[in-house]
Enzyme design. Sequence first.
Site, PDB file in Angstrom:
ATOM      1  N   LYS A 149      29.833  63.785  58.413  1.00  0.00           N
ATOM      2  CA  LYS A 149      30.990  63.221  59.106  1.00  0.00           C
ATOM      3  C   LYS A 149      31.093  63.890  60.472  1.00  0.00           C
ATOM      4  O   LYS A 149      31.443  65.068  60.571  1.00  0.00           O
ATOM      5  CB  LYS A 149      32.256  63.473  58.290  1.00  0.00           C
ATOM      6  CG  LYS A 149      33.557  63.160  59.022  1.00  0.00           C
ATOM      7  CD  LYS A 149      34.750  63.640  58.215  1.00  0.00           C
ATOM      8  CE  LYS A 149      36.035  63.559  59.006  1.00  0.00           C
ATOM      9  NZ  LYS A 149      37.200  64.035  58.243  1.00  0.00           N
ATOM     10  N   GLU A 151      39.768  56.745  51.319  1.00  0.00           N
ATOM     11  CA  GLU A 151      40.055  58.186  51.389  1.00  0.00           C
ATOM     12  C   GLU A 151      41.548  58.415  51.575  1.00  0.00           C
ATOM     13  O   GLU A 151      42.154  57.870  52.507  1.00  0.00           O
ATOM     14  CB  GLU A 151      39.283  58.793  52.563  1.00  0.00           C
ATOM     15  CG  GLU A 151      39.705  60.192  52.955  1.00  0.00           C
ATOM     16  CD  GLU A 151      39.151  60.620  54.307  1.00  0.00           C
ATOM     17  OE1 GLU A 151      39.797  61.488  54.931  1.00  0.00           O
ATOM     18  OE2 GLU A 151      38.119  60.099  54.750  1.00  0.00           O
TER      19      GLU A 151
END
Length: 202
Positions: free
Chosen positions: A122, A33
């Site tokens: 998340k 990411e």
Amino acid sequence: MNRNLIAILRGVTPAEVVDITAAIIEAGISSIEVPLNSPDAFNSIELLASQFGESALVGAGTVLTVEDVEQVAAVGGKLIVSPNCNPEVIRATKAHAMFSYPGVMTATECFLALENGADGLKFFPSSLLGAAGLAALKAVLPPSAETYAVGGVGPDNFAEWINAGASGFGIGTGIYKPGFTVADVASRAESIVAAYDQCQSR
């Protein structure tokens, strides 16, 4: 081996991102990411998608808008991670057949994310929720829901979080921060993978 670990490269630059990512993938972490508040983030994502798109899941973090999603898709990213739960961002992500990991904290946000198509949740900042908080939420979440702890997690507490029901982890400054060399990142990635694998084998 497919490990539920996401390397968060906040602050990485296009000049270093390929070498840094190569070291992380070599260590055994295949989800990468690049937060959009990193320098020239879309350029970095495009470089990674072209270099590692077949062997790794590459995309963006700190994705806040549908426009961000469109830009990530345009440069070949396949992963969208957000600090918040925005149904429009989730739906746009899925419309591009990308993977969606919105940030959540409460039961309301968890179910809103899943109802809009999120691939995983998340929990951020997980240090605020705590492992006990995750365990309580897991009691009401669908068993199939992927749960990632992000923020304050690392090799020293993987076991605690896995016991609470965490499916995986996002690792930021524990694996990379500006100024780290490729060797620094490789060493940290190897330690993270070893600790994760040890927990999974128990």
